[in-house]
Design a protein around this motif. Sequence first.
Motif, PDB file in Angstrom:
ATOM      1  N   SER B  43       0.839  -1.205   0.000  1.00 31.51           N
ATOM      2  CA  SER B  43       0.000   0.000   0.000  1.00 31.51           C
ATOM      3  C   SER B  43       0.871   1.251   0.000  1.00 31.51           C
ATOM      4  O   SER B  43       0.621   2.191  -0.767  1.00 31.51           O
ATOM      5  N   THR B  44       1.911   1.252   0.845  1.00 33.27           N
ATOM      6  CA  THR B  44       2.822   2.395   0.893  1.00 33.27           C
ATOM      7  C   THR B  44       3.591   2.521  -0.420  1.00 33.27           C
ATOM      8  O   THR B  44       3.993   3.612  -0.811  1.00 33.27           O
ATOM      9  N   LEU B  46       2.206   2.045  -3.157  1.00 34.73           N
ATOM     10  CA  LEU B  46       1.231   2.625  -4.098  1.00 34.73           C
ATOM     11  C   LEU B  46       0.781   1.697  -5.224  1.00 34.73           C
ATOM     12  O   LEU B  46       0.484   2.154  -6.327  1.00 34.73           O
ATOM     13  N   GLN B 250      -3.131  10.760  12.446  1.00 31.05           N
ATOM     14  CA  GLN B 250      -3.583  12.107  12.053  1.00 31.05           C
ATOM     15  C   GLN B 250      -3.644  12.284  10.548  1.00 31.05           C
ATOM     16  O   GLN B 250      -4.517  12.962  10.021  1.00 31.05           O
ATOM     17  N   SER B 251      -2.676  11.692   9.844  1.00 29.41           N
ATOM     18  CA  SER B 251      -2.588  11.946   8.399  1.00 29.41           C
ATOM     19  C   SER B 251      -3.227  10.810   7.602  1.00 29.41           C
ATOM     20  O   SER B 251      -2.976  10.665   6.409  1.00 29.41           O
ATOM     21  N   LYS B 252      -4.073  10.000   8.265  1.00 36.66           N
ATOM     22  CA  LYS B 252      -4.825   8.925   7.606  1.00 36.66           C
ATOM     23  C   LYS B 252      -3.913   7.853   7.014  1.00 36.66           C
ATOM     24  O   LYS B 252      -4.070   7.471   5.852  1.00 36.66           O
ATOM     25  N   LEU B 255       1.553   6.567   4.825  1.00 36.68           N
ATOM     26  CA  LEU B 255       2.134   6.945   3.534  1.00 36.68           C
ATOM     27  C   LEU B 255       2.707   8.353   3.515  1.00 36.68           C
ATOM     28  O   LEU B 255       3.865   8.565   3.145  1.00 36.68           O
ATOM     29  N   ARG B 256       1.881   9.323   3.917  1.00 40.54           N
ATOM     30  CA  ARG B 256       2.322  10.719   3.812  1.00 40.54           C
ATOM     31  C   ARG B 256       3.455  11.009   4.797  1.00 40.54           C
ATOM     32  O   ARG B 256       4.325  11.835   4.523  1.00 40.54           O
ATOM     33  N   PRO B 274       2.567  10.941  -6.099  1.00 41.55           N
ATOM     34  CA  PRO B 274       1.828  11.358  -7.294  1.00 41.55           C
ATOM     35  C   PRO B 274       0.555  12.098  -6.883  1.00 41.55           C
ATOM     36  O   PRO B 274      -0.046  11.772  -5.859  1.00 41.55           O
ATOM     37  N   HIS B 275       0.143  13.071  -7.676  1.00 41.40           N
ATOM     38  CA  HIS B 275      -1.120  13.776  -7.402  1.00 41.40           C
ATOM     39  C   HIS B 275      -2.300  12.827  -7.504  1.00 41.40           C
ATOM     40  O   HIS B 275      -2.275  11.949  -8.346  1.00 41.40           O
ATOM     41  N   PRO B 276      -3.344  12.983  -6.690  1.00 32.97           N
ATOM     42  CA  PRO B 276      -3.593  14.132  -5.804  1.00 32.97           C
ATOM     43  C   PRO B 276      -2.961  13.995  -4.416  1.00 32.97           C
ATOM     44  O   PRO B 276      -3.169  14.872  -3.576  1.00 32.97           O
ATOM     45  N   LEU B 277      -2.220  12.925  -4.158  1.00 31.30           N
ATOM     46  CA  LEU B 277      -1.632  12.756  -2.826  1.00 31.30           C
ATOM     47  C   LEU B 277      -0.596  13.840  -2.560  1.00 31.30           C
ATOM     48  O   LEU B 277       0.167  14.213  -3.459  1.00 31.30           O
ATOM     49  N   LYS B 278      -0.553  14.309  -1.335  1.00 30.27           N
ATOM     50  CA  LYS B 278       0.372  15.376  -0.967  1.00 30.27           C
ATOM     51  C   LYS B 278       1.107  14.994   0.314  1.00 30.27           C
ATOM     52  O   LYS B 278       0.530  14.365   1.199  1.00 30.27           O
TER      53      LYS B 278
END
Lengths: 298, 298
Positions: B43-44, B46, B250-252, B255-256, B274-278
Amino acid sequence: MFTGLCAFPLTPFKDEQFDPVAFARIINNLTDAKVDAICAMGSTGLYPYLNNDERRTVAENAVALADGIPVMAGIGALRTRDVLHNADIVQRAGVNAVLLAPMSYHHLHDEEVYALYEKVTANLSVPLCVYENPNATNFTFSDELYQAISRLPNVAAVKIPGMPFGDKVQGEQRLARLRELVPDSLSIGVSADKFGVAGMRAGCDAWHSVLAGLFPKTVQCLIQAVRDGQGESAAMASDRLSPIWQLFVQSKGGLRVMATAADILGVCEGNCLPHPLKPLTGPARQELEAQLTSLQLD
Amino acid sequence: MFTGLCAFPLTPFKDEQFDPVAFARIINNLTDAKVDAICAMGSTGLYPYLNNDERRTVAENAVALADGIPVMAGIGALRTRDVLHNADIVQRAGVNAVLLAPMSYHHLHDEEVYALYEKVTANLSVPLCVYENPNATNFTFSDELYQAISRLPNVAAVKIPGMPFGDKVQGEQRLARLRELVPDSLSIGVSADKFGVAGMRAGCDAWHSVLAGLFPKTVQCLIQAVRDGQGESAAMASDRLSPIWQLFVQSKGGLRVMATAADILGVCEGNCLPHPLKPLTGPARQELEAQLTSLQLD
């Protein structure tokens, strides 16, 4: 095109391939009924399951068959890159609008969703309908986000979850709050068919309907009754469909119910879903068969 | 390969393209630490966000860089057709195992998930790890489903949610129940790093770790402490990482946090998502910077 009935047809498959014959039967039924709009490749139309060739073919077939009825097409994808590409594919095919839900695998943040819509709307030549479907996307729009996204260029409509309309006061309050947040020109459409009549009675502009994908006249009658001031009788007619709404809930959404109905009606040949999705079997299918006979959906 | 530490590295991007330089830095760090296994495109990593060319490239790069450490690769997709194709791609690239979560948009039924695993495992030439991640897939495995799927050919491991291990008794009971259900040879691995130490203390065979994607030695020390009978001290060491676990929540998801850490550490250049992930910004990023300094992750 964002007023009245927008029907969400299946994208039928046969042995893992798009089935254009079954699709033509489905779309012809919608044009015969003169629905106000057709959304090809909504959730029920399996937009996230299609590859680019399939997406192009479905969009081209939908436009060719629509007989002048406006066609919207789903363009959602996990990556912004792919959403832009999907938008390009369906616009080249001649669709009149696009539908975009913030699909997620990693749950999205508000600023990510805003940036997605900002990027996509800046590159569109047709109107966009914002699509909130928390069940499938794991994302709920905040009021602030609706306010911001509804002011982006080309945003013409929103398709909201019907749940608040389960309670008359809550539904009216939710709609009033949304109207305060978004431009007056924005169409607010209700989804989740169980709540369709309640949403239209509360004042929604459109009903985005899965049931209408196969049974447009049934939903048109309900909408017409609301328009004619016969809201109470429309609500009772919707309540009579509760065995169908119950099957939607039991089977985790309307998709499998509609795919099974398409099989029962002979619209498609057998299972029209791609693996791993399966139609209803056993008692659920028997119940649907019985209800299709007794409810006389049309 | 399903014993001890399986590290789940990022798949780093640069301007929407896979970044092989940053990926090499990440994988080299894992081989230096001699992790027990590497899962590319977890998952991390992607997996659902990659197209086929990217999937092939990442798998080939992972195998080439792994220096003999077994490589597992994620193959999940919404359609069985695509899962089979993904399996083919990564097997041709030389991976030693595959990881499969039942991805959904329309929530899946048990019999659909079973049929997916049945079809995929019948076509594999490497072992498969069943991956339960309800947060991302909206699917929770029933006991009956674990029992059935674990008996399919090539099923060698399961990666389970760590949540039950938040309570010692519940975690031990969950693991004991799973052991009753599945063949003795099946590896049961814990995920969600916050629960990793508790899972290993309860007797899990493996820790599938997102944190170890960048900080393998930190996680190896925790596992070693558990193996050395220093479970209490491992638990305290894990608790000292709670500011990191808090940022994950906190950041769901992790990954982020990991993408931002990769930027802070100079493993990648700026945003590697990659967008839309920030990546994280503002106070969350500052908090991560402060924690990376004070916790001395390694």
